[in-house]
Design an enzyme around this catalytic site. Structure first.
Site, PDB file in Angstrom:
ATOM      1  N   THR A  80       3.928  32.968  23.261  1.00 18.10           N
ATOM      2  CA  THR A  80       3.828  33.332  24.676  1.00 18.10           C
ATOM      3  C   THR A  80       5.016  34.189  25.108  1.00 18.10           C
ATOM      4  OG1 THR A  80       2.660  31.274  25.100  1.00 18.10           O
ATOM      5  CG2 THR A  80       3.646  32.370  26.997  1.00 18.10           C
TER       6      THR A  80
ATOM      7  N   HIS B 254       4.513  37.672  24.146  1.00 15.91           N
ATOM      8  CA  HIS B 254       3.617  38.355  25.090  1.00 15.91           C
ATOM      9  C   HIS B 254       4.402  38.815  26.322  1.00 15.91           C
ATOM     10  CE1 HIS B 254       0.414  37.114  22.594  1.00 15.91           C
ATOM     11  NE2 HIS B 254       0.192  35.923  23.112  1.00 15.91           N
TER      12      HIS B 254
ATOM     13  N   GLU C 124      10.377  26.484  25.447  1.00 19.68           N
ATOM     14  CA  GLU C 124      10.587  25.475  24.404  1.00 19.68           C
ATOM     15  C   GLU C 124      12.097  25.259  24.319  1.00 19.68           C
ATOM     16  OE1 GLU C 124       8.766  27.219  20.933  1.00 19.68           O
ATOM     17  OE2 GLU C 124       6.771  27.196  21.839  1.00 19.68           O
TER      18      GLU C 124
ATOM     19  N   CYS D 142      -1.012  18.775  37.895  1.00 17.84           N
ATOM     20  CA  CYS D 142      -1.024  18.592  39.356  1.00 17.84           C
ATOM     21  C   CYS D 142      -0.986  17.119  39.726  1.00 17.84           C
ATOM     22  CB  CYS D 142      -2.252  19.277  39.969  1.00 17.84           C
ATOM     23  SG  CYS D 142      -3.807  18.375  39.720  1.00 17.84           S
TER      24      CYS D 142
ATOM     25  N   CYS E 265      -6.471  15.215  35.374  1.00 17.77           N
ATOM     26  CA  CYS E 265      -5.247  14.401  35.474  1.00 17.77           C
ATOM     27  C   CYS E 265      -5.579  12.933  35.713  1.00 17.77           C
ATOM     28  CB  CYS E 265      -4.360  14.919  36.608  1.00 17.77           C
ATOM     29  SG  CYS E 265      -3.489  16.447  36.196  1.00 17.77           S
TER      30      CYS E 265
ATOM     31  N   CYS F 175      -5.026  19.977  32.723  1.00 14.74           N
ATOM     32  CA  CYS F 175      -5.166  19.945  34.191  1.00 14.74           C
ATOM     33  C   CYS F 175      -5.898  21.188  34.704  1.00 14.74           C
ATOM     34  CB  CYS F 175      -3.765  19.874  34.793  1.00 14.74           C
ATOM     35  SG  CYS F 175      -3.698  20.163  36.566  1.00 14.74           S
TER      36      CYS F 175
ATOM     37  N   ILE G  89       3.609  27.333  14.008  1.00 13.45           N
ATOM     38  CA  ILE G  89       2.736  26.199  14.349  1.00 13.45           C
ATOM     39  C   ILE G  89       1.857  25.830  13.157  1.00 13.45           C
ATOM     40  CG2 ILE G  89       0.859  25.435  15.870  1.00 13.45           C
ATOM     41  CD1 ILE G  89       2.275  26.852  18.143  1.00 13.45           C
TER      42      ILE G  89
ATOM     43  N   GLY H 265      -6.070  28.312  17.380  1.00 15.44           N
ATOM     44  CA  GLY H 265      -5.743  29.714  17.654  1.00 15.44           C
ATOM     45  C   GLY H 265      -6.698  30.304  18.683  1.00 15.44           C
ATOM     46  N   LEU H 266      -6.267  31.379  19.316  1.00 15.91           N
ATOM     47  CA  LEU H 266      -7.044  31.960  20.418  1.00 15.91           C
ATOM     48  C   LEU H 266      -7.652  33.291  19.989  1.00 15.91           C
ATOM     49  CD1 LEU H 266      -4.429  31.333  23.259  1.00 15.91           C
ATOM     50  CD2 LEU H 266      -6.395  29.908  22.643  1.00 15.91           C
TER      51      LEU H 266
END
Ligand SMILES: [Zn+2]
Ligand SMILES: [Zn+2]
Length: 351
Positions: free
Chosen positions: A41, A44, A65, A94, A100, A108, A176, A264-265
């Site tokens: 992230t 990015h 992190e 939230c 939640c 969430c 990861i 993975g995305l």
């Protein structure tokens, strides 16, 4: 304070020495950061791609992190004290949506993310909600504690189904992915096959317990899986790449009634022959995102305390925070492992 500041909506960032120490709200902790780790992230955000430009409210400090010491607490904080050593859960739940309320804070419906939607921790100090703090075990170093959050992504994927005595294939040996190799190994998998296109990343996976290494630039993945499993196919395949072609191919190596977990995305749509790859196979497919709050954190610490694996084998480089440009360049160049930043305080502390 010092920090890596995303100063504008464009690639790059600035190291600043004049940032204000963030204000502590009533339910917040102020943390003096020792060690921070670089996440995908953060790349990015640093390189400012579409993911970042549609979420991150610049200017701000990014990074999420990390591990450090609590140095101040808000007036309503009850569970933490000054002096506690904490790592940070990135998801800010939230606390009152359906997810939640049913034990799924990590997913969430109103999720905010530290270092993405609100200021982060590539800095001397960071403010986090009490709900996001994890007091880590005395046996862990700040370096290892800063890696618990990404380790949790690996562990949550691995333990989202049965793993003991399963022949397990891990797709992708980034930080990861190699931690997932370690989690599957520590969790009693009947062998772990690690898959990547870089030999140095596969070598890291071997240190984390992989018994089979497959470089898909040279090797045929499905043939290797079938040869390893008496032609049956793997019991478990977990993807940490998001690589559409690789995922499509790997389904051919899943045994009947096996588990395929997606972490993975993928950035585009998958094309699968559902009749054969899923229906006739009775395949179990599940998604896995983030970490359970806080079951996964307990699992991560249990793995590390077992001594089955060491996060030292996952560290790819340790940098002074001032050298952030070099750290991001090394990641972009494909260097294996997790890259860590030390703050001046972390350095003075010998972290
Ligand atoms: Zn992360
Ligand atoms: Zn919620």
């Amino acid at each position: 304070m010092n920090g890596i500041f995303k100063h504008m909506a464009a690639p790059g960032a600035e190291y600043r020495t004049d940032l204000p120490i963030p204000e502590v709200g009533p339910t917040d902790l102020l943390v003096r950061v020792h060690v921070a780790a670089i996440c995908g992230t953060d790349q990015h955000i640093y390189h400012w791609n579409e993911y970042a430009s549609t979420r991150v409210p610049v200017p701000m400090v990014f990074g999420h992190e990390f591990a450090g010491d609590v140095v101040a607490v808000g007036e309503s904080v009850r569970s933490f004290r000054v002096g506690d050593r904490v790592a940070t859960e990135t998801h800010i739940p939230c606390g009152h949506c359906y997810q939640c309320m049913t034990g799924n804070q990590h997913n969430c419906e109103e999720m905010k993310i530290i270092g993405v939607h609100v200021p982060g921790a590539f800095s001397d100090y960071a403010v986090i909600p009490e709900a996001c703090a994890w007091r880590f075990d005395d046996s862990l170093s700040y370096r290892h504690a800063a890696m618990l959050e990404p380790m949790g992504v690996a562990v949550h994927g691995v333990f989202s189904g049965e793993i003991a005595l399963q022949k397990t294939v891990i797709l992708g040996c980034g930080p990861i992915g190699v931690m997932a190799v370690g989690a599957a190994y520590a969790g009693g998998a009947a062998g772990v096959m690690a898959v990547d296109i870089f030999d140095d990343k596969l070598a890291m996976a071997k240190k984390l317990g992989a018994s089979e290494l497959v470089n898909t630039r040279r090797d045929n993945l499905v043939q290797r899986i079938l040869a390893w499993t008496d032609g049956r196919g793997a019991d478990v395949i977990i993807d940490y790449t998001g690589n559409v072609g690789l995922i499509e191919e790997a389904f051919g190596g899943l045994r009947k009634a096996g588990r395929f977990t997606m972490v993975g995305l993928p950035s585009k749509k998958l094309s699968l022959d559902l009749t054969n790859a899923v229906v006739y196979k009775e395949a179990h497919i599940n998604g896995s995102t983030g970490r359970l709050m806080y079951q996964t954190w307990y699992q991560c610490e249990a793995i590390l305390k077992s001594g089955a694996i060491s996060l030292d084998d996952v560290i790819g480089g340790v940098y002074d925070m001032r050298d952030f440009e070099r750290a991001f360049a090394d990641i972009a160049a494909g260097h294996p492992g997790k890259m860590l930043f030390l703050t001046d305080y972390g350095k003075a502390n010998g972290d």
